[in-house]
Design a protein around this motif. Structure first.
Motif, PDB file in Angstrom:
ATOM      1  N   GLN A 202     -37.715   7.099  -2.720  1.00 59.86           N
ATOM      2  CA  GLN A 202     -37.551   8.548  -2.854  1.00 59.86           C
ATOM      3  C   GLN A 202     -37.368   8.967  -4.310  1.00 59.86           C
ATOM      4  O   GLN A 202     -37.699  10.087  -4.690  1.00 59.86           O
ATOM      5  N   ASN A 203     -36.833   8.042  -5.126  1.00 57.14           N
ATOM      6  CA  ASN A 203     -36.660   8.318  -6.554  1.00 57.14           C
ATOM      7  C   ASN A 203     -37.873   7.882  -7.381  1.00 57.14           C
ATOM      8  O   ASN A 203     -37.799   7.828  -8.605  1.00 57.14           O
ATOM      9  N   GLN A 204     -38.970   7.540  -6.673  1.00 56.18           N
ATOM     10  CA  GLN A 204     -40.264   7.258  -7.307  1.00 56.18           C
ATOM     11  C   GLN A 204     -40.225   6.070  -8.262  1.00 56.18           C
ATOM     12  O   GLN A 204     -40.898   6.056  -9.289  1.00 56.18           O
ATOM     13  N   VAL A 205     -39.404   5.072  -7.911  1.00 57.46           N
ATOM     14  CA  VAL A 205     -39.406   3.832  -8.694  1.00 57.46           C
ATOM     15  C   VAL A 205     -40.765   3.158  -8.544  1.00 57.46           C
ATOM     16  O   VAL A 205     -41.294   3.017  -7.446  1.00 57.46           O
ATOM     17  N   LYS A 206     -41.335   2.741  -9.665  1.00 57.43           N
ATOM     18  CA  LYS A 206     -42.725   2.254  -9.669  1.00 57.43           C
ATOM     19  C   LYS A 206     -42.865   0.750  -9.441  1.00 57.43           C
ATOM     20  O   LYS A 206     -43.933   0.271  -9.080  1.00 57.43           O
ATOM     21  N   HIS A 207     -41.813  -0.023  -9.699  1.00 56.25           N
ATOM     22  CA  HIS A 207     -41.948  -1.480  -9.591  1.00 56.25           C
ATOM     23  C   HIS A 207     -40.719  -2.068  -8.905  1.00 56.25           C
ATOM     24  O   HIS A 207     -39.603  -1.986  -9.425  1.00 56.25           O
ATOM     25  N   ILE A 208     -40.914  -2.634  -7.723  1.00 55.90           N
ATOM     26  CA  ILE A 208     -39.833  -3.235  -6.942  1.00 55.90           C
ATOM     27  C   ILE A 208     -40.178  -4.676  -6.594  1.00 55.90           C
ATOM     28  O   ILE A 208     -41.254  -4.949  -6.060  1.00 55.90           O
ATOM     29  N   ILE A 209     -39.263  -5.592  -6.906  1.00 56.59           N
ATOM     30  CA  ILE A 209     -39.413  -7.002  -6.545  1.00 56.59           C
ATOM     31  C   ILE A 209     -38.368  -7.313  -5.475  1.00 56.59           C
ATOM     32  O   ILE A 209     -37.184  -7.020  -5.656  1.00 56.59           O
ATOM     33  N   ILE A 210     -38.799  -7.912  -4.382  1.00 50.23           N
ATOM     34  CA  ILE A 210     -37.879  -8.222  -3.284  1.00 50.23           C
ATOM     35  C   ILE A 210     -37.815  -9.730  -3.093  1.00 50.23           C
ATOM     36  O   ILE A 210     -38.833 -10.386  -2.848  1.00 50.23           O
ATOM     37  N   ALA A 211     -36.617 -10.269  -3.244  1.00 53.23           N
ATOM     38  CA  ALA A 211     -36.410 -11.715  -3.082  1.00 53.23           C
ATOM     39  C   ALA A 211     -35.577 -11.970  -1.837  1.00 53.23           C
ATOM     40  O   ALA A 211     -34.568 -11.300  -1.599  1.00 53.23           O
ATOM     41  N   ASN A 212     -35.998 -12.948  -1.065  1.00 54.00           N
ATOM     42  CA  ASN A 212     -35.270 -13.260   0.167  1.00 54.00           C
ATOM     43  C   ASN A 212     -35.511 -14.715   0.542  1.00 54.00           C
ATOM     44  O   ASN A 212     -36.521 -15.322   0.143  1.00 54.00           O
ATOM     45  N   ARG A 213     -34.569 -15.264   1.312  1.00 52.84           N
ATOM     46  CA  ARG A 213     -34.730 -16.654   1.764  1.00 52.84           C
ATOM     47  C   ARG A 213     -35.994 -16.783   2.612  1.00 52.84           C
ATOM     48  O   ARG A 213     -36.729 -17.747   2.513  1.00 52.84           O
ATOM     49  N   SER A 214     -36.245 -15.793   3.469  1.00 53.63           N
ATOM     50  CA  SER A 214     -37.471 -15.769   4.263  1.00 53.63           C
ATOM     51  C   SER A 214     -38.507 -14.902   3.539  1.00 53.63           C
ATOM     52  O   SER A 214     -38.328 -13.691   3.415  1.00 53.63           O
ATOM     53  N   ILE A 215     -39.545 -15.507   3.071  1.00 50.48           N
ATOM     54  CA  ILE A 215     -40.573 -14.773   2.331  1.00 50.48           C
ATOM     55  C   ILE A 215     -41.277 -13.768   3.237  1.00 50.48           C
ATOM     56  O   ILE A 215     -41.719 -12.702   2.783  1.00 50.48           O
ATOM     57  N   ASP A 216     -41.362 -14.079   4.544  1.00 47.37           N
ATOM     58  CA  ASP A 216     -42.000 -13.161   5.487  1.00 47.37           C
ATOM     59  C   ASP A 216     -41.232 -11.846   5.575  1.00 47.37           C
ATOM     60  O   ASP A 216     -41.827 -10.759   5.579  1.00 47.37           O
ATOM     61  N   LYS A 217     -39.897 -11.933   5.647  1.00 47.99           N
ATOM     62  CA  LYS A 217     -39.082 -10.719   5.693  1.00 47.99           C
ATOM     63  C   LYS A 217     -39.203  -9.929   4.399  1.00 47.99           C
ATOM     64  O   LYS A 217     -39.243  -8.699   4.407  1.00 47.99           O
ATOM     65  N   ALA A 218     -39.251 -10.658   3.291  1.00 50.99           N
ATOM     66  CA  ALA A 218     -39.399  -9.993   1.996  1.00 50.99           C
ATOM     67  C   ALA A 218     -40.728  -9.244   1.928  1.00 50.99           C
ATOM     68  O   ALA A 218     -40.811  -8.115   1.424  1.00 50.99           O
ATOM     69  N   GLN A 219     -41.781  -9.864   2.448  1.00 49.75           N
ATOM     70  CA  GLN A 219     -43.100  -9.225   2.443  1.00 49.75           C
ATOM     71  C   GLN A 219     -43.124  -7.999   3.343  1.00 49.75           C
ATOM     72  O   GLN A 219     -43.736  -6.970   3.004  1.00 49.75           O
ATOM     73  N   THR A 220     -42.459  -8.102   4.504  1.00 52.04           N
ATOM     74  CA  THR A 220     -42.389  -6.954   5.420  1.00 52.04           C
ATOM     75  C   THR A 220     -41.695  -5.774   4.764  1.00 52.04           C
ATOM     76  O   THR A 220     -42.167  -4.629   4.839  1.00 52.04           O
ATOM     77  N   LEU A 221     -40.587  -6.046   4.091  1.00 50.89           N
ATOM     78  CA  LEU A 221     -39.853  -4.978   3.422  1.00 50.89           C
ATOM     79  C   LEU A 221     -40.635  -4.435   2.230  1.00 50.89           C
ATOM     80  O   LEU A 221     -40.627  -3.229   1.966  1.00 50.89           O
ATOM     81  N   ALA A 222     -41.346  -5.315   1.535  1.00 50.17           N
ATOM     82  CA  ALA A 222     -42.162  -4.891   0.386  1.00 50.17           C
ATOM     83  C   ALA A 222     -43.253  -3.923   0.830  1.00 50.17           C
ATOM     84  O   ALA A 222     -43.523  -2.922   0.174  1.00 50.17           O
ATOM     85  N   ARG A 223     -43.842  -4.202   1.990  1.00 48.71           N
ATOM     86  CA  ARG A 223     -44.878  -3.296   2.504  1.00 48.71           C
ATOM     87  C   ARG A 223     -44.279  -1.942   2.870  1.00 48.71           C
ATOM     88  O   ARG A 223     -44.860  -0.895   2.607  1.00 48.71           O
ATOM     89  N   ALA A 224     -43.086  -1.975   3.469  1.00 45.31           N
ATOM     90  CA  ALA A 224     -42.432  -0.729   3.873  1.00 45.31           C
ATOM     91  C   ALA A 224     -42.017   0.107   2.668  1.00 45.31           C
ATOM     92  O   ALA A 224     -42.023   1.335   2.709  1.00 45.31           O
ATOM     93  N   ALA A 225     -41.673  -0.567   1.576  1.00 42.62           N
ATOM     94  CA  ALA A 225     -41.216   0.130   0.370  1.00 42.62           C
ATOM     95  C   ALA A 225     -42.369   0.473  -0.556  1.00 42.62           C
ATOM     96  O   ALA A 225     -42.158   0.973  -1.660  1.00 42.62           O
TER      97      ALA A 225
END
Length: 420
Positions: A202-225
């Protein structure tokens, strides 16, 4: 009859050093519930463990907290003295009211925040899935969720609620005036991080990196964000090689050990040529070693630091709080009526069992008479007469004695009981 007892500690009663020791992670919660119900004499139990609180909701034969407190001390490794300083306990009606207030966001660090309701539902589902709850706690939590829904529907507390995640993003905006230009590293993929990602979007951040133990969950959240933002998903092992890219780090995992140490942050700062880093640790136990706060060019905040944030809607929320408290007080009375009704259940069962025994005895006598050739009409008349006389005998004796003793309350109760 079971008593309801709530025992716990939260951000108001215990510092983060104590809360993180008393926290229960997803990997330990099942065993903890099993151990609690087996070793502490608890018939029903649910454990709510978040970054701001650990609470044990119990149904047991008495309202004594001693065994539960001893169990928590042993399980957490906290000594009794430290727990005594931080612990609160609520029996019965007070426990019910506390549950309603927690679910409605009235006991949260940020007044009215909605996240706690979902966490409470998850805690109940976890306990019920392994059979740790029963009639009393099942009813309590279902009623609790209904009350929380009513509070958010009928008052403005939901409209003005601010989550810890939202407060954290607002804090970052105070340090970086142009939040949209910063690179953000999110560690974890749970509900808190998901909320942070939503606010960053919502604050229009242009670059987000998501790190997680499960890479699949990280990818799911990355797509949503995603959307217009560039999002990447990495594993926890890749954090050291990407950490220096992050202007902002927000972490919230269920790890029992720190994810980020002082050495890793020092190395990242050198690569950044000491450009400032903002780190928000929303985890309990903490994901970031406390020593990181000693480093220059690092702004490290924990969930406790969010207490100092200004509540822009304070007056509006306080008005909503008064309305919410009225709703809760009414619903507490309603729930306690149900609890008191449970006291009559054994009496009702005993009464019905006695009537059934009487019926069976008289029925067998009537069948025997019919088998011996007795007139069916006369046998049925005698059956009805004997049942009536034997049913009325004891109440009649009690009423006669009440009349002799001048006990009008028994006579009045009988009129009501038998609809006379």
């Amino acid at each position: 009859m079971l008593h309801i007892l709530t025992l716990g500690l939260n951000h108001q009663t215990a510092p983060i050093e104590v809360r993180e020791k008393a926290a229960f992670g997803p990997d330990s919660i099942h065993q903890a519930l099993a151990d609690l119900t087996q070793s502490a004499g608890v018939a029903e139990a649910t454990i709510l463990s978040t970054c701001n609180r650990t609470e044990i909701y119990c149904g047991q034969e008495n309202a004594d907290k001693t065994r539960i407190l001893a169990w928590l001390s042993e399980y957490s490794g906290l000594n009794q003295r430290d727990l005594d300083k931080s612990i609160y306990h609520y029996p019965n009606e007070a426990a019910v009211k506390h549950a309603f207030r927690v679910a409605s966001g009235l006991d949260s660090m940020v007044l009215g925040e909605p996240q706690i309701l979902g966490q409470m539902k998850d805690a109940f589902l976890t306990a019920s899935s392994i059979g740790a709850t029963g009639k009393v706690l099942n009813r309590l939590f279902q009623h609790t969720f209904s009350v929380a829904k009513q509070v958010r529907t009928d008052t403005a507390i939901g409209a003005n609620a601010v989550s810890v995640a939202y407060s954290g993003v607002n804090l970052a905006k105070r340090i970086f005036t142009r939040l949209s230009q910063q690179t953000v590293l999110l560690i974890g993929a749970g509900e808190t991080i998901e909320l942070v990602a939503r606010h960053l979007k919502q604050n229009q951040v242009k670059h987000i990196i998501i790190a997680n133990r499960s890479i699949d969950k990280a990818q799911t959240l990355a797509r949503a964000a995603g959307g217009e933002a560039i999002t990447e998903a990495i594993s926890l092992a890749q954090i050291p090689e990407r950490l220096h890219h992050a202007d902002i780090v927000v972490t919230s995992t269920a790890s029992t050990l720190p994810i980020l140490g002082k050495g890793a942050i020092e190395a990242a700062l050198k690569k950044r040529k000491h450009s400032p880093m903002f780190i928000l640790d929303l985890a309990v136990p903490r994901d970031v070693e406390p020593e990181v706060s000693q480093l220059k060019d690092v702004y490290l905040y924990t969930v406790d630091d969010l207490k100092s944030m200004v509540d822009e809607n304070r007056e509006e929320r306080l008005r909503a709080t008064e309305q919410a408290e009225n709703i809760i007080d009414f619903q507490v009375v309603k729930f306690m009526r149900w609890m008191r009704s449970l006291e009559s259940v054994p009496a009702i069962k005993s009464f019905r069992a006695g009537l059934n025994d009487l019926k069976q005895a008289e029925l067998q006598r009537a069948l025997k008479k019919l088998g011996n050739g007795g007139d069916a009409e006369k046998v049925l008349e005698q059956l009805a007469r004997d049942l009536t006389n034997k049913f009325a005998h004891q109440p009649s004796q009690v009423l006669k004695q009440a009349d002799i003793d001048g006990n009008a309350s028994i006579i009045s109760a009988a009129r009501k009981l038998f609809n006379l």
